[in-house]
Scaffold this motif. Structure first.
Motif, mmCIF file in Angstrom:
data_model
loop_
_atom_site.group_PDB
_atom_site.id
_atom_site.type_symbol
_atom_site.label_atom_id
_atom_site.label_comp_id
_atom_site.label_asym_id
_atom_site.label_seq_id
_atom_site.Cartn_x
_atom_site.Cartn_y
_atom_site.Cartn_z
ATOM 1 N N VAL A 127 0.819 -1.213 0.000
ATOM 2 C CA VAL A 127 0.000 0.000 0.000
ATOM 3 C C VAL A 127 0.856 1.268 0.000
ATOM 4 C CG1 VAL A 127 -1.675 1.347 1.343
ATOM 5 C CG2 VAL A 127 -1.977 -1.122 1.090
ATOM 6 N N ALA A 128 1.883 1.301 0.845
ATOM 7 C CA ALA A 128 2.615 2.549 1.078
ATOM 8 C C ALA A 128 3.884 2.706 0.259
ATOM 9 C CB ALA A 128 2.964 2.670 2.569
ATOM 10 N N VAL A 129 4.336 1.653 -0.453
ATOM 11 C CA VAL A 129 5.564 1.755 -1.239
ATOM 12 C C VAL A 129 5.350 1.310 -2.686
ATOM 13 C CG1 VAL A 129 7.964 1.007 -1.477
ATOM 14 C CG2 VAL A 129 7.020 1.458 0.793
ATOM 15 N N MET A 130 4.913 0.065 -2.878
ATOM 16 C CA MET A 130 4.784 -0.458 -4.240
ATOM 17 C C MET A 130 3.741 0.296 -5.051
ATOM 18 S SD MET A 130 5.048 -4.530 -3.420
ATOM 19 C CE MET A 130 4.696 -4.967 -5.127
ATOM 20 N N ALA A 131 2.563 0.487 -4.484
ATOM 21 C CA ALA A 131 1.497 1.183 -5.207
ATOM 22 C C ALA A 131 1.870 2.636 -5.530
ATOM 23 C CB ALA A 131 0.190 1.115 -4.412
ATOM 24 N N PRO A 132 2.468 3.389 -4.585
ATOM 25 C CA PRO A 132 2.888 4.749 -4.944
ATOM 26 C C PRO A 132 3.921 4.792 -6.061
ATOM 27 C CG PRO A 132 2.822 4.503 -2.571
ATOM 28 C CD PRO A 132 2.596 3.145 -3.143
ATOM 29 N N ILE A 133 4.859 3.837 -6.062
ATOM 30 C CA ILE A 133 5.853 3.825 -7.136
ATOM 31 C C ILE A 133 5.177 3.564 -8.480
ATOM 32 C CG2 ILE A 133 7.812 2.544 -8.080
ATOM 33 C CD1 ILE A 133 8.844 2.242 -5.222
ATOM 34 N N ALA A 134 4.223 2.619 -8.500
ATOM 35 C CA ALA A 134 3.475 2.371 -9.731
ATOM 36 C C ALA A 134 2.715 3.621 -10.162
ATOM 37 C CB ALA A 134 2.514 1.200 -9.533
ATOM 38 N N THR A 135 2.186 4.361 -9.191
ATOM 39 C CA THR A 135 1.465 5.602 -9.486
ATOM 40 C C THR A 135 2.391 6.637 -10.117
ATOM 41 O OG1 THR A 135 -0.026 5.204 -7.618
ATOM 42 C CG2 THR A 135 0.064 7.442 -8.496
ATOM 43 N N THR A 136 3.618 6.763 -9.594
ATOM 44 C CA THR A 136 4.560 7.733 -10.166
ATOM 45 C C THR A 136 4.915 7.377 -11.608
ATOM 46 O OG1 THR A 136 6.510 6.554 -9.308
ATOM 47 C CG2 THR A 136 5.535 8.253 -7.898
ATOM 48 N N ILE A 137 4.990 6.088 -11.892
ATOM 49 C CA ILE A 137 5.272 5.668 -13.272
ATOM 50 C C ILE A 137 4.113 6.064 -14.188
ATOM 51 C CG2 ILE A 137 5.616 3.669 -14.782
ATOM 52 C CD1 ILE A 137 7.057 2.314 -12.425
ATOM 53 N N TRP A 138 2.891 5.830 -13.733
ATOM 54 C CA TRP A 138 1.719 6.180 -14.535
ATOM 55 C C TRP A 138 1.640 7.690 -14.763
ATOM 56 C CZ3 TRP A 138 -1.515 4.243 -17.839
ATOM 57 C CH2 TRP A 138 -2.693 4.916 -18.138
ATOM 58 N N PHE A 139 1.901 8.476 -13.714
ATOM 59 C CA PHE A 139 1.886 9.935 -13.850
ATOM 60 C C PHE A 139 2.960 10.407 -14.830
ATOM 61 C CE2 PHE A 139 -1.236 10.245 -10.681
ATOM 62 C CZ PHE A 139 -1.623 11.569 -10.530
ATOM 63 N N THR A 140 4.102 9.707 -14.854
ATOM 64 C CA THR A 140 5.156 10.087 -15.795
ATOM 65 C C THR A 140 4.755 9.766 -17.221
ATOM 66 O OG1 THR A 140 6.848 9.699 -14.110
ATOM 67 C CG2 THR A 140 7.587 9.768 -16.391
ATOM 68 N N LEU A 141 4.140 8.596 -17.432
ATOM 69 C CA LEU A 141 3.734 8.219 -18.782
ATOM 70 C C LEU A 141 2.695 9.186 -19.340
ATOM 71 C CD1 LEU A 141 3.504 4.339 -18.358
ATOM 72 C CD2 LEU A 141 5.216 5.600 -19.683
ATOM 73 N N MET A 142 1.698 9.516 -18.538
ATOM 74 C CA MET A 142 0.648 10.421 -19.011
ATOM 75 C C MET A 142 1.067 11.887 -18.895
ATOM 76 S SD MET A 142 -1.923 8.705 -20.201
ATOM 77 C CE MET A 142 -3.196 9.974 -20.227
ATOM 78 N N GLY A 143 1.428 12.292 -17.681
ATOM 79 C CA GLY A 143 1.797 13.690 -17.473
ATOM 80 C C GLY A 143 3.125 14.054 -18.104
ATOM 81 N N GLY A 144 4.093 13.114 -18.080
ATOM 82 C CA GLY A 144 5.377 13.372 -18.728
ATOM 83 C C GLY A 144 5.217 13.540 -20.229
ATOM 84 N N SER A 145 4.347 12.728 -20.821
ATOM 85 C CA SER A 145 4.053 12.894 -22.250
ATOM 86 C C SER A 145 3.415 14.254 -22.503
ATOM 87 C CB SER A 145 3.125 11.782 -22.736
ATOM 88 O OG SER A 145 3.743 10.513 -22.650
ATOM 89 N N GLY A 146 2.512 14.659 -21.601
ATOM 90 C CA GLY A 146 1.887 15.973 -21.733
ATOM 91 C C GLY A 146 2.908 17.095 -21.668
ATOM 92 N N ILE A 147 3.876 16.963 -20.753
ATOM 93 C CA ILE A 147 4.937 17.969 -20.656
ATOM 94 C C ILE A 147 5.760 18.011 -21.943
ATOM 95 C CG2 ILE A 147 7.120 18.512 -19.496
ATOM 96 C CD1 ILE A 147 5.868 17.516 -16.889
ATOM 97 N N HIS A 148 6.073 16.821 -22.469
ATOM 98 C CA HIS A 148 6.846 16.752 -23.722
ATOM 99 C C HIS A 148 6.109 17.457 -24.859
ATOM 100 C CE1 HIS A 148 9.323 15.087 -26.947
ATOM 101 N NE2 HIS A 148 8.205 14.703 -27.539
#
Length: 544
Positions: free
Chosen positions: A379-400
């Motif tokens: 809950v407190a480590v694995m899921a947040p790391i997966a969330t950061t990856i998802w935010f990078t794929l979507m939001g990072g693409s948006g930034i690009h």
């Protein structure tokens, strides 16, 4: 499933006098219509009062909530931040103790496979909120530099800080308060002591069983249910507007209230069916499907999108997240603009607090057979790391795309039009319209996984039993969809007002979560002692 005893301890079947008696009482309570009458009356009463007052005077309700929201954010924002920070730190400390090897529910083998278990956790806790903000929030922080950083907005130097700030809002702290220490307390109280899976149980070590078993316990439960209803109806309503807007832009379908009602009907049918069929059928099937779809979309973005940019952005963003962790976590309105703290960090942290008790109930329910260490780390480590990856794929693409001029989201995001941002970024991704439709489907199912899990959790709270009747689950699922439909008819502003209300409800709910800072480790130690995982060093040694 056969219950297997834990090595050195007793099995769940070895305590028939406590568990079976409790379950019998809970069965009786669960059979009484919609459960605890006071919890039901207060929860439904709030829904009816909110709708009635909104019909009477929209501006009065919206203005009153806005004032309460602003006061709460300004006065208690720092307290909320410290609660999340301390919860994460204490949970991480607990992970490294021998007591964390104790198993939830005294089962040698988990009830759910690891993939199904993690899928349910990800889809339930990330849900529509994370997917809704994943594309737009990083871009917003890219074009409006967060107060923790001094980089020039819209430049390559601003990328790491933009992602880091998004990671702070959807990372370790938010996830930890949703189901780490509180889930340990509930697991101990429910599976080992026979108490119901209800928010009031979190206060039993502090207030005592007698006090929380009466009307006060019902009020506590009702406040937590109201917080979750406020936080869940928001994503349900906003999803209807987002999907109808997307269908209008992509397929030319009408984008008005009629389309929104159709979306709500389909969404409601999906998550009510899932909730009624239960954790081992509908909820896990829907969650697993959603994870496979998310993985497919992520693979397309990573392989065919700006791959090198995303890898570099994630590496720098996560590094910045870790190095600036305490700076961002402890920033207050004294060191940052009040409006920014109110609408970003405090809003999100309050939202997580409001969900905390019922999410903890759900985590404890699906984690039977897991060790405390596994549950907290998931809950407190694995899921947040997966969330950061998802935010990078979507939001990072948006930034690009924003950086290269492929999209222009400045005006839309300054007006907080995240539905526009999500669709615009999705259309710019590889696959264009097809990808945009896939993202809309993914967002819909993510919101559905919130709807089914919260319908189930609310039903558990009302009935006091972890297998509430299908009628109760269906009732709460339908009532939230109907509430979203009514409020959308009044205007999307009322959906936003209701969602802001969760910041106000975070005040009493935070007091329910607060004792877990010390009762969580105590519960873990008690479980470990009973299961023989650790010895009691306080016992006197026999005379020699």
């Amino acid at each position: 499933m056969t219950l297997s005893p834990v090595k050195g301890g007793r099995s769940a079947e070895a305590r028939p006098s406590r568990m079976s008696n409790t379950q019998t009482n809970d069965d009786i309570r669960a059979s009484r219509g919609l459960g605890d009458p006071l919890v039901f009356a207060l929860s439904v009463g709030f829904i009816l009062a909110f709708i009635a007052l909104s019909l009477y005077d929209l501006d009065m309700v919206a203005g009153g909530i806005a004032s309460g929201f602003a006061w709460t954010a300004k006065t208690l924002g720092t307290y909320f931040q410290l609660l999340l920070l301390l919860t994460f730190l204490v949970a991480m400390g607990l992970v490294f103790t021998p007591a964390a090897s104790a198993r939830v529910g005294n089962l040698e083998r988990p009830e759910l496979s690891t993939f199904k278990w993690l899928s349910i956790i990800m889809c339930t806790l990330l849900a529509g909120g994370g997917v809704f903000f994943a594309a737009g929030e990083p871009v917003y922080h890219f074009i409006v530099t967060p107060p923790a950083f001094d980089t020039e907005a819209g430049t390559t130097e601003a990328i790491a800080g933009a992602l880091a700030q998004s990671f702070m809002h959807w990372g370790f702290l938010g996830w930890a308060v949703l189901g780490s220490l509180t889930a340990v307390v509930l697991a101990r109280a429910h599976y080992d002591e026979g108490h119901p899976l209800q928010p009031r149980t979190l206060l039993m070590p502090v207030l005592g069983k007698r006090l929380v078993s009466g009307w006060l316990g019902s009020v506590i439960d009702a406040l937590c249910v109201i917080a979750v209803v406020a936080g869940t109806v928001g994503p349900i309503g906003f999803l209807a507007t987002q999907v109808s807007f997307g269908l209008h832009e992509l397929l030319g379908l009408p984008g008005g209230y009629g389309t929104q009602l159709v979306v709500l009907a389909v969404l409601g049918a999906i998550y009510v069916t899932s909730a009624v069929t239960g954790i081992h059928r509908g909820i896990q099937i829907l969650s697993c499907f959603n994870v496979f779809l998310a993985l497919a979309i992520a693979a397309v973005i990573f392989i065919f999108g700006p791959t090198l940019f995303l890898v570099d952005a994630y590496t720098q963003g996560f590094g910045e997240y870790l190095s600036s962790f305490f700076t961002m976590a402890t920033m207050t309105s004294q060191t940052a603009p009040a409006w920014w703290m109110q609408w970003w960090t405090v809003f999100f942290f309050s939202w997580f607090i409001g969900y905390g008790p019922l999410m903890a109930i759900f985590v404890a329910r699906i984690s039977r057979g897991r060790t405390i260490r596994q549950m907290i780390l998931a809950v407190a480590v694995m899921a947040p790391i997966a969330t950061t990856i998802w935010f990078t794929l979507m939001g990072g693409s948006g930034i690009h795309y924003q950086l290269t001029g492929a999209v222009e989201l400045t005006e839309a995001l300054k007006d907080f039009q995240f539905d526009v941002a999500t669709l615009t970024v999705a259309q710019a991704l590889p696959g264009g319209t097809l990808m945009a439709l896939a993202v809309l489907v993914l967002t819909t199912i993510f919101v559905a996984t919130t709807g089914d899990s919260m319908s189930y959790a609310i039903s558990v709270v009302g009935s006091g039993h972890d297998e509430p009747s299908a009628l109760i689950r269906a009732f709460w699922g339908i009532i939230m969809a109907l509430m979203a439909a009514i409020l959308l008819r009044m205007g999307a502003g009322q959906i936003g007002a209701l969602q802001q209300f969760i910041v106000i409800t975070a005040i009493p709910v935070s007091l329910v979560l607060l004792p877990s800072l010390w009762t969580g480790p105590q519960a873990a130690r008690a479980m470990a002692l009973e299961q023989g995982v650790i010895g009691d060093n306080r016992r006197p040694h026999p005379a020699r």
